[in-house]
Design an enzyme around this catalytic site. Sequence first.
Site, PDB file in Angstrom:
ATOM      1  N   ASP A  10     -10.662  72.520  39.594  1.00  0.00           N
ATOM      2  CA  ASP A  10     -10.600  71.394  40.526  1.00  0.00           C
ATOM      3  C   ASP A  10     -11.884  70.593  40.358  1.00  0.00           C
ATOM      4  O   ASP A  10     -12.986  71.140  40.501  1.00  0.00           O
ATOM      5  CB  ASP A  10     -10.489  71.881  41.969  1.00  0.00           C
ATOM      6  CG  ASP A  10      -9.104  72.409  42.297  1.00  0.00           C
ATOM      7  OD1 ASP A  10      -8.136  71.974  41.658  1.00  0.00           O
ATOM      8  OD2 ASP A  10      -8.992  73.259  43.195  1.00  0.00           O
ATOM      9  N   ASP A  51       1.951  70.437  46.492  1.00  0.00           N
ATOM     10  CA  ASP A  51       1.103  71.067  47.498  1.00  0.00           C
ATOM     11  C   ASP A  51       1.971  71.265  48.734  1.00  0.00           C
ATOM     12  O   ASP A  51       2.343  70.307  49.410  1.00  0.00           O
ATOM     13  CB  ASP A  51      -0.106  70.186  47.826  1.00  0.00           C
ATOM     14  CG  ASP A  51      -1.079  70.107  46.661  1.00  0.00           C
ATOM     15  OD1 ASP A  51      -1.263  71.137  45.987  1.00  0.00           O
ATOM     16  OD2 ASP A  51      -1.658  69.034  46.432  1.00  0.00           O
TER      17      ASP A  51
END
Length: 254
Positions: free
Chosen positions: A11, A130
């Site tokens: 990330d 997500d």
Amino acid sequence: MLKKRIIVCLDVKDGRTTKGVKFLNNVDIGDPVEMAAKYYRQGVDELVFYDIIASARGRGPILELISKVASQVFIPFCVGGGINTIDDIRQTILAGAEKVSLNSPAVKNPELIKEGAKIFGSQCIVLGMDVKKDPSKPSGYGTTIHGGRIETGLDAQEWAVKAVELGAGEIVLNSMDADGTKDGYDVQLTKMISEAVPVPVIASGGAGTPEHMAKVLTEGKADAALIATMVHSGKYTVNSIKDSLKKDGIQVRL
């Protein structure tokens, strides 16, 4: 039987690798180029690079950084974050990525999946999801965008099925409830989506031990397990995880 894949996720925020819990309280943990090279040497099967703030800031992918990471790894490399147009997909692939992950832009413009698959092939188009538990949805799960900041109103299973029909060749399924907790993947969610679509599903969110990975790869029917904290912390290496999975009878690439 196809061998299960181990995928490391980086990330990235402002050019640095970061890690948080449930998308909050992110801290800087290193240089993504150096980390990519390290995990490649350890034998990771694939690498995923997410620019976690690109969509929220309304900008495109950081091509220079993508190119630097791609120069260090000779395995499939997937990039997500800020890929809003066909030209963004093209430029990301030209920078060295084999796949692009579409999440927020795909929800806003589902035709991007269809057009991307038509031009570059379904194998290049990954649906990023997500997902949060939501009892009001038929499947019990809803989807979010912009790094979990915005609820879409979409049922997770319905959206997965639709995206695959449009041309997505793979799904990275991230449980926001489990993300970064190290308490294990959401096996129920993973199994539900895996059984609903005919493409590979990558389980994401919650890995803390090789046992968690073994469970989602078997009971959850995932084709691959995505990890971050497990290896970023230094507690495990990719090699040690693969050795453990092999002892559990799971076919992995050694």
